[in-house]
Design a protein around this motif. Structure first.
Motif, mmCIF file in Angstrom:
data_model
loop_
_atom_site.group_PDB
_atom_site.id
_atom_site.type_symbol
_atom_site.label_atom_id
_atom_site.label_comp_id
_atom_site.label_asym_id
_atom_site.label_seq_id
_atom_site.Cartn_x
_atom_site.Cartn_y
_atom_site.Cartn_z
ATOM 1 N N LYS A 195 0.836 -1.197 0.000
ATOM 2 C CA LYS A 195 0.000 0.000 0.000
ATOM 3 C C LYS A 195 0.872 1.248 0.000
ATOM 4 C CE LYS A 195 -3.419 2.743 2.407
ATOM 5 N NZ LYS A 195 -4.239 2.961 3.615
ATOM 6 N N PRO A 196 0.569 2.210 -0.881
ATOM 7 C CA PRO A 196 1.378 3.426 -0.960
ATOM 8 C C PRO A 196 0.971 4.481 0.060
ATOM 9 C CG PRO A 196 -0.286 3.446 -2.676
ATOM 10 C CD PRO A 196 -0.447 2.136 -1.946
ATOM 11 N N SER A 197 1.953 5.279 0.455
ATOM 12 C CA SER A 197 1.724 6.487 1.248
ATOM 13 C C SER A 197 2.285 7.669 0.470
ATOM 14 C CB SER A 197 2.402 6.383 2.621
ATOM 15 O OG SER A 197 1.826 5.343 3.380
ATOM 16 N N LEU A 198 1.729 8.851 0.716
ATOM 17 C CA LEU A 198 2.058 10.032 -0.067
ATOM 18 C C LEU A 198 2.754 11.092 0.773
ATOM 19 C CD1 LEU A 198 1.547 11.711 -2.787
ATOM 20 C CD2 LEU A 198 -0.459 12.615 -1.583
ATOM 21 N N ASP A 199 3.840 11.625 0.224
ATOM 22 C CA ASP A 199 4.473 12.844 0.727
ATOM 23 C C ASP A 199 4.367 13.860 -0.398
ATOM 24 O OD1 ASP A 199 6.119 14.921 1.501
ATOM 25 O OD2 ASP A 199 7.895 13.692 1.848
ATOM 26 N N LEU A 200 3.599 14.919 -0.206
ATOM 27 C CA LEU A 200 3.395 15.886 -1.282
ATOM 28 C C LEU A 200 4.701 16.526 -1.750
ATOM 29 C CD1 LEU A 200 0.094 17.762 -0.331
ATOM 30 C CD2 LEU A 200 0.518 16.355 -2.354
ATOM 31 N N ASN A 201 5.686 16.583 -0.883
ATOM 32 C CA ASN A 201 7.005 17.095 -1.293
ATOM 33 C C ASN A 201 6.903 18.512 -1.864
ATOM 34 O OD1 ASN A 201 9.835 16.907 -1.826
ATOM 35 N ND2 ASN A 201 9.439 16.207 -3.929
ATOM 36 N N GLY A 202 5.946 19.282 -1.349
ATOM 37 C CA GLY A 202 5.771 20.643 -1.830
ATOM 38 C C GLY A 202 5.196 20.740 -3.226
ATOM 39 N N TYR A 203 4.609 19.662 -3.704
ATOM 40 C CA TYR A 203 4.140 19.609 -5.095
ATOM 41 C C TYR A 203 2.991 20.585 -5.352
ATOM 42 C CZ TYR A 203 2.269 17.796 -9.467
ATOM 43 O OH TYR A 203 1.824 17.685 -10.759
ATOM 44 N N LYS A 204 3.104 21.303 -6.440
ATOM 45 C CA LYS A 204 2.053 22.201 -6.902
ATOM 46 C C LYS A 204 1.638 21.790 -8.311
ATOM 47 C CE LYS A 204 2.271 24.751 -3.196
ATOM 48 N NZ LYS A 204 1.174 24.699 -2.187
ATOM 49 N N PRO A 205 0.390 21.399 -8.516
ATOM 50 C CA PRO A 205 -0.055 20.981 -9.851
ATOM 51 C C PRO A 205 0.121 22.098 -10.871
ATOM 52 C CG PRO A 205 -1.673 20.390 -8.173
ATOM 53 C CD PRO A 205 -0.673 21.280 -7.500
ATOM 54 N N LYS A 206 0.472 21.686 -12.089
ATOM 55 C CA LYS A 206 0.703 22.648 -13.171
ATOM 56 C C LYS A 206 -0.417 22.632 -14.206
ATOM 57 C CE LYS A 206 5.684 22.130 -12.547
ATOM 58 N NZ LYS A 206 6.978 21.702 -13.160
ATOM 59 N N GLY A 207 -1.465 21.850 -13.956
ATOM 60 C CA GLY A 207 -2.640 21.915 -14.801
ATOM 61 C C GLY A 207 -2.843 20.777 -15.767
ATOM 62 N N GLY A 208 -1.810 20.066 -16.147
ATOM 63 C CA GLY A 208 -1.949 18.979 -17.105
ATOM 64 C C GLY A 208 -1.941 17.619 -16.436
ATOM 65 N N LEU A 209 -2.229 16.595 -17.230
ATOM 66 C CA LEU A 209 -2.175 15.215 -16.737
ATOM 67 C C LEU A 209 -0.727 14.776 -16.585
ATOM 68 C CD1 LEU A 209 -3.630 12.468 -16.151
ATOM 69 C CD2 LEU A 209 -3.406 11.989 -18.608
ATOM 70 N N VAL A 210 -0.412 14.223 -15.427
ATOM 71 C CA VAL A 210 0.918 13.658 -15.177
ATOM 72 C C VAL A 210 0.784 12.148 -15.098
ATOM 73 C CG1 VAL A 210 2.862 13.511 -13.575
ATOM 74 C CG2 VAL A 210 1.718 15.709 -13.962
ATOM 75 N N VAL A 211 1.575 11.436 -15.893
ATOM 76 C CA VAL A 211 1.599 9.975 -15.885
ATOM 77 C C VAL A 211 3.046 9.545 -15.671
ATOM 78 C CG1 VAL A 211 1.074 7.863 -17.143
ATOM 79 C CG2 VAL A 211 -0.330 9.909 -17.514
ATOM 80 N N GLN A 212 3.349 9.033 -14.501
ATOM 81 C CA GLN A 212 4.720 8.660 -14.172
ATOM 82 C C GLN A 212 4.775 7.223 -13.638
ATOM 83 O OE1 GLN A 212 7.935 10.231 -14.401
ATOM 84 N NE2 GLN A 212 8.322 8.056 -14.033
ATOM 85 N N PRO A 213 5.294 6.288 -14.457
ATOM 86 C CA PRO A 213 5.500 4.935 -13.932
ATOM 87 C C PRO A 213 6.499 4.945 -12.773
ATOM 88 C CG PRO A 213 5.600 4.957 -16.330
ATOM 89 C CD PRO A 213 5.627 6.386 -15.886
ATOM 90 N N LEU A 214 6.163 4.232 -11.712
ATOM 91 C CA LEU A 214 7.068 4.054 -10.574
ATOM 92 C C LEU A 214 7.721 2.673 -10.614
ATOM 93 C CD1 LEU A 214 4.771 5.567 -7.796
ATOM 94 C CD2 LEU A 214 6.502 6.741 -9.184
ATOM 95 N N ILE A 215 6.963 1.709 -11.128
ATOM 96 C CA ILE A 215 7.455 0.348 -11.377
ATOM 97 C C ILE A 215 6.982 -0.035 -12.765
ATOM 98 C CG2 ILE A 215 7.317 -2.088 -10.700
ATOM 99 C CD1 ILE A 215 6.757 -1.141 -7.828
ATOM 100 N N LYS A 216 7.869 -0.541 -13.580
ATOM 101 C CA LYS A 216 7.504 -0.960 -14.934
ATOM 102 C C LYS A 216 7.329 -2.474 -14.969
ATOM 103 C CE LYS A 216 9.428 2.894 -17.575
ATOM 104 N NZ LYS A 216 10.316 3.300 -18.701
ATOM 105 N N GLY A 217 6.090 -2.917 -15.144
ATOM 106 C CA GLY A 217 5.803 -4.338 -15.203
ATOM 107 C C GLY A 217 6.169 -4.942 -16.543
ATOM 108 N N GLU A 218 6.231 -6.252 -16.567
ATOM 109 C CA GLU A 218 6.641 -6.963 -17.782
ATOM 110 C C GLU A 218 5.471 -7.633 -18.487
ATOM 111 O OE1 GLU A 218 9.698 -9.651 -16.549
ATOM 112 O OE2 GLU A 218 11.144 -8.048 -16.119
ATOM 113 N N GLY A 219 4.247 -7.302 -18.089
ATOM 114 C CA GLY A 219 3.078 -7.905 -18.712
ATOM 115 C C GLY A 219 2.665 -7.207 -19.993
ATOM 116 N N ALA A 220 1.490 -7.597 -20.475
ATOM 117 C CA ALA A 220 0.970 -7.047 -21.728
ATOM 118 C C ALA A 220 0.559 -5.592 -21.550
ATOM 119 C CB ALA A 220 -0.225 -7.872 -22.193
#
Length: 311
Positions: A195-220
């Motif tokens: 289960k993940p926990s979040l630290d905002l790390n001072g993050y401020k959204p810039k308005g667009g969609l952010v898609v960031q893989p944290l783990i890259k799986g090997e499936g389809a």
């Protein structure tokens, strides 16, 4: 899993012809045997012929009196044993209980339906019957919608499910951890179960969609219109407050990418099974100006999603 749905609505088994719809409302059902036939059978009088794993010919005396969600193993398979925790893919026929006529079939579709997971929690009425069967087995299930306000011309029918494959579901993301993450993104940590926990790390959204893989799986790769099984947690970007988590419910969620907010559809399509993905979804790709349960209007949302299966 209503929190990420674009819109709500009940699923009709006959219309959708999906095994997921078959499983609705099973918490109130019993899978105990009433004696006779295969262990767990609660129906008698239906038979199947033909090569196991192929489209069967189904027979029963008409008109057949259907009791809702009763079931009977009508053809034993010859493949791998279906075990607890497996995801099974099925082909199905629906036959009018009054006439025996086939009224719908998924045998002509390009891919089978793979929404059933063999667990007592998800399919309590069928668990004892389905677990231990072999791939290529066929099970007849009675469906009676006469008391549900159905507007279908046929409201009582037999669903013949043939199990065509099995696979072991992931329970958390598995793959290569991504190390070169942008330093300005929220920071994610995982507990022992994943289960993940979040630290905002001072993050401020810039308005667009952010898609960031944290783990890259090997499936389809996940298709744009596929269904996905996922574990996820969601937070408000404004203060980091969690508003939803499948981890807290103790069960992964299954959903079609056609039925979730656009940020989920755009962010998960093209990712691979086994991946863990961080999504930052702006309001125009989320819920916009509409308040949704614990989500205020015009909220930017942060999700971490483990993609466990796609079908």
């Amino acid at each position: 899993m209503t929190i990420i749905a674009r819109k709500s609505g009940s699923k009709r088994l006959l219309g959708a012809m999906t095994a997921l719809a078959l499983c609705l409302g099973l918490s109130a059902c019993s899978g105990n045997s009433d004696g006779g036939g295969h262990s767990g059978d609660t129906m008698q009088g239906v038979s199947a012929s033909g090569k196991p794993g192929s489209k069967p010919d189904i027979s029963f005396k008409t008109p057949f009196k259907v009791e809702n969600q009763t079931h009977q193993v009508i053809q034993e398979g010859n493949g791998e044993v279906i075990r607890d925790g497996d995801r099974v893919c099925t082909r199905s026929l629906a036959l009018d209980a009054k006439t025996g006529k086939v009224i719908n079939s998924t045998w002509d579709k390009s891919s089978p339906e793979c929404s059933i997971v063999i667990s007592r929690k998800s399919i309590p009425a069928y668990y004892d019957t389905f677990k231990g069967l072999k791939v290529n087995s066929t099970v007849a299930v009675g469906i009676d919608e006469s008391g549900s306000g159905s507007s279908q011309a046929t409201d009582s029918y037999i669903m013949a499910l043939t199990f065509v494959s099995r696979s072991k579901n992931l329970t958390r993301a598995q793959g290569q951890k991504v190390t070169d993450l942008p330093s300005d993104l929220p920071r994610i940590s995982l507990d022992d179960k994943g289960k993940p926990s979040l630290d905002l790390n001072g993050y401020k959204p810039k308005g667009g969609l952010v898609v960031q893989p944290l783990i890259k799986g090997e499936g389809a790769k996940v298709g744009e219109h596929q269904s996905v099984s996922a574990n996820y947690t969601g937070w408000l970007a404004s203060d980091g407050k969690q508003f939803d988590s499948s981890w807290d419910r103790g069960e992964a969620s299954d959903f079609s990418l056609d039925q979730v907010v656009k940020g989920w559809q755009q962010g998960l399509a093209g990712q691979t099974v086994g991946s863990q993905v961080l999504l930052v979804i702006p309001p125009d790709l989320g819920y916009g100006s509409q308040q949704q349960q614990k989500i205020p209007a015009n909220s930017t949302l942060i999700f971490v999603v483990d993609i466990l299966a796609a079908y």
